[in-house]
Design a protein around this motif. Structure first.
Motif, mmCIF file in Angstrom:
data_model
loop_
_atom_site.group_PDB
_atom_site.id
_atom_site.type_symbol
_atom_site.label_atom_id
_atom_site.label_comp_id
_atom_site.label_asym_id
_atom_site.label_seq_id
_atom_site.Cartn_x
_atom_site.Cartn_y
_atom_site.Cartn_z
ATOM 1 N N ILE A 1 -2.990 -15.696 -3.728
ATOM 2 C CA ILE A 1 -3.849 -14.940 -4.635
ATOM 3 C C ILE A 1 -3.023 -14.350 -5.769
ATOM 4 O O ILE A 1 -1.820 -14.577 -5.859
ATOM 5 N N GLY A 2 -3.669 -13.577 -6.635
ATOM 6 C CA GLY A 2 -3.012 -13.094 -7.851
ATOM 7 C C GLY A 2 -1.871 -12.137 -7.605
ATOM 8 O O GLY A 2 -1.005 -11.988 -8.454
ATOM 9 N N ILE A 3 -1.829 -11.459 -6.455
ATOM 10 C CA ILE A 3 -0.753 -10.508 -6.188
ATOM 11 C C ILE A 3 0.493 -11.267 -5.723
ATOM 12 O O ILE A 3 0.429 -12.043 -4.773
ATOM 13 N N ASN A 4 1.599 -11.007 -6.417
ATOM 14 C CA ASN A 4 2.850 -11.680 -6.063
ATOM 15 C C ASN A 4 3.970 -10.646 -6.121
ATOM 16 O O ASN A 4 4.402 -10.239 -7.195
ATOM 17 N N LEU A 5 4.421 -10.194 -4.962
ATOM 18 C CA LEU A 5 5.405 -9.119 -4.871
ATOM 19 C C LEU A 5 6.805 -9.689 -4.726
ATOM 20 O O LEU A 5 7.032 -10.630 -3.969
ATOM 21 N N GLY A 6 7.744 -9.086 -5.448
ATOM 22 C CA GLY A 6 9.125 -9.531 -5.349
ATOM 23 C C GLY A 6 9.897 -8.870 -4.224
ATOM 24 O O GLY A 6 11.006 -9.288 -3.902
ATOM 25 N N GLY A 7 9.314 -7.847 -3.598
ATOM 26 C CA GLY A 7 9.972 -7.154 -2.490
ATOM 27 C C GLY A 7 8.962 -6.330 -1.718
ATOM 28 O O GLY A 7 7.776 -6.273 -2.053
ATOM 29 N N TYR A 8 9.454 -5.696 -0.668
ATOM 30 C CA TYR A 8 8.565 -4.921 0.197
ATOM 31 C C TYR A 8 7.974 -3.749 -0.583
ATOM 32 O O TYR A 8 8.699 -3.009 -1.258
ATOM 33 N N PRO A 9 6.647 -3.529 -0.506
ATOM 34 C CA PRO A 9 6.012 -2.486 -1.323
ATOM 35 C C PRO A 9 6.220 -1.091 -0.746
ATOM 36 O O PRO A 9 6.536 -0.912 0.426
ATOM 37 N N ASP A 10 6.013 -0.111 -1.617
ATOM 38 C CA ASP A 10 6.042 1.294 -1.211
ATOM 39 C C ASP A 10 4.655 1.659 -0.679
ATOM 40 O O ASP A 10 3.696 1.776 -1.455
ATOM 41 N N LEU A 11 4.531 1.838 0.627
ATOM 42 C CA LEU A 11 3.246 2.133 1.267
ATOM 43 C C LEU A 11 3.188 3.609 1.642
ATOM 44 O O LEU A 11 4.115 4.128 2.276
ATOM 45 N N ARG A 12 2.102 4.245 1.264
ATOM 46 C CA ARG A 12 1.929 5.671 1.528
ATOM 47 C C ARG A 12 0.630 5.903 2.299
ATOM 48 O O ARG A 12 -0.377 5.235 2.035
ATOM 49 N N PRO A 13 0.616 6.846 3.229
ATOM 50 C CA PRO A 13 -0.596 7.087 4.029
ATOM 51 C C PRO A 13 -1.693 7.760 3.211
ATOM 52 O O PRO A 13 -1.429 8.608 2.350
ATOM 53 N N ILE A 14 -2.928 7.347 3.500
ATOM 54 C CA ILE A 14 -4.088 7.997 2.898
ATOM 55 C C ILE A 14 -4.460 9.181 3.800
ATOM 56 O O ILE A 14 -4.720 8.994 4.988
ATOM 57 N N PRO A 15 -4.461 10.408 3.288
ATOM 58 C CA PRO A 15 -4.729 11.573 4.133
ATOM 59 C C PRO A 15 -6.093 11.483 4.843
ATOM 60 O O PRO A 15 -7.117 11.230 4.207
ATOM 61 N N GLY A 16 -6.067 11.668 6.168
ATOM 62 C CA GLY A 16 -7.289 11.647 6.958
ATOM 63 C C GLY A 16 -7.758 10.264 7.346
ATOM 64 O O GLY A 16 -8.797 10.141 8.032
ATOM 65 N N TYR A 17 -7.022 9.211 6.975
ATOM 66 C CA TYR A 17 -7.429 7.835 7.285
ATOM 67 C C TYR A 17 -6.259 7.109 7.954
ATOM 68 O O TYR A 17 -5.094 7.337 7.588
ATOM 69 N N PRO A 18 -6.556 6.192 8.886
ATOM 70 C CA PRO A 18 -5.463 5.421 9.511
ATOM 71 C C PRO A 18 -5.030 4.241 8.648
ATOM 72 O O PRO A 18 -4.749 3.150 9.157
ATOM 73 N N VAL A 19 -4.967 4.433 7.354
ATOM 74 C CA VAL A 19 -4.728 3.358 6.393
ATOM 75 C C VAL A 19 -3.629 3.796 5.426
ATOM 76 O O VAL A 19 -3.543 4.982 5.069
ATOM 77 N N TYR A 20 -2.802 2.835 4.990
ATOM 78 C CA TYR A 20 -1.817 3.042 3.929
ATOM 79 C C TYR A 20 -2.318 2.354 2.660
ATOM 80 O O TYR A 20 -3.076 1.382 2.713
#
Length: 297
Positions: free
Chosen positions: A38-57
């Motif tokens: 798909i259109g997203i093409n990352l050159g390295g591991y992304p910076d993932l941050r937690p969403i407050p109150g959700y079990p999701v980054y």
């Protein structure tokens, strides 16, 4: 009439069973196998941050709608959901009916590239998926936006081991499965995600690509046929062939005979030279100085 009535009843039961079986299978195949770029093409591991109150980054520095939940990466791109166990794919298309509810509940503000129809929706509220996907989806996913926040599951651990693989070192699908199995011991909670991971693990390894000879066209298609090289054996160093030895012996004998004849013929040649030339100078019995001088006259 009774037989016909019973026949219709049996056909109706068979149709109902087939429909329920199809529904169960559709859940099982709700997440396809990873084979999409798909259109997203990352050159390295992304910076993932937690969403407050959700079990999701979420990934604030990625230009796209990029999340991590239940051991997998989730991307909403081109009006469809995709999932992958590795941060840069390959991605698997996800059926809207099996997208995990906690992904659907992520507020609008965490979509870094929201589609146009998100406009006007509350930033602290989830997208209006029922309005977007229609009444049929709303009926099957009824209650997706109602939940007790105190009972939200814990966030899955991030597969940080993938930071070591980027650029040319980014692994293929088969190597991804092996590395994920060895380095990430996490069991997904979502039934569709579990079935997807099992399907990926049971997928046979991709066959090695065939190396075919390139097809060349034009005059350089094939090199001209060359006659096989003939290898001749040379005699050992210091040993001459018999034929050369015989020729050299004959030459030496001929030279010896000529040297022996030279003393015998020398007086005859000197006598010819005194009389006006010999065979060597063009002289002879019929030619002499008088005849040569006569030509000058």
């Amino acid at each position: 009439m009774r037989r016909l009535r019973y026949g219709f009843i049996v056909l109706g039961l068979v149709f109902c069973l087939a429909t329920s079986a199809t529904a169960s299978v559709s859940v099982g195949i709700g997440i396809g196998l990873p084979n999409v770029s798909i259109g997203i093409n990352l050159g390295g591991y992304p910076d993932l941050r937690p969403i407050p109150g959700y079990p999701v980054y979420y990934a604030p520095n990625v230009y796209g709608n990029y999340f991590f939940y239940d051991g997998m990466y989730w991307v909403f791109w081109n009006d469809a959901w995709y999932a992958s166990s590795w941060y840069n794919g390959p991605w698997a298309l996800v059926d809207p009916y099996v997208v995990p509810v906690y992904i659907l509940r992520v507020p609008v503000r965490y979509y870094r590239e929201p589609p146009p129809y998100f406009r006007g929706w509350g930033p602290d509220r989830p997208p209006r998926w029922g309005q977007h996907w229609g009444r049929g989806w709303e009926d099957r996913r009824h209650g997706w936006d109602r939940w007790d926040r105190s009972r939200a599951p814990r966030r899955a651990p991030l597969p940080t081991y993938q930071r070591s693989y980027s650029g040319d070192r980014y692994p293929g699908v088969d190597q991804q499965r092996r590395l994920n199995r060895e380095s990430y011991r996490y069991e997904p909670r979502n039934p569709a995600v579990r079935q997807h991971m099992r399907a990926v693990e049971q997928r046979p390894a991709a066959p090695a690509p065939r190396q075919e000879r390139p097809v060349m066209r034009g005059p350089a298609a094939a090199p001209p046929a060359q006659a096989p090289m003939r290898m001749e054996q040379r005699p050992p160093q210091g040993v001459e062939p018999r034929h050369e030895q015989r020729m050299e012996q004959r030459h030496e004998q001929r030279m010896e005979r000529q040297e022996q004849r030279m003393p015998e013929r020398m007086p005859e040649r000197m006598d010819r030279m005194e009389r006006g030339g010999g065979g060597e100078r063009g002289g002879g019995p019929g030619r002499g100085p008088d005849r040569d001088e006569g030509r000058g006259r």
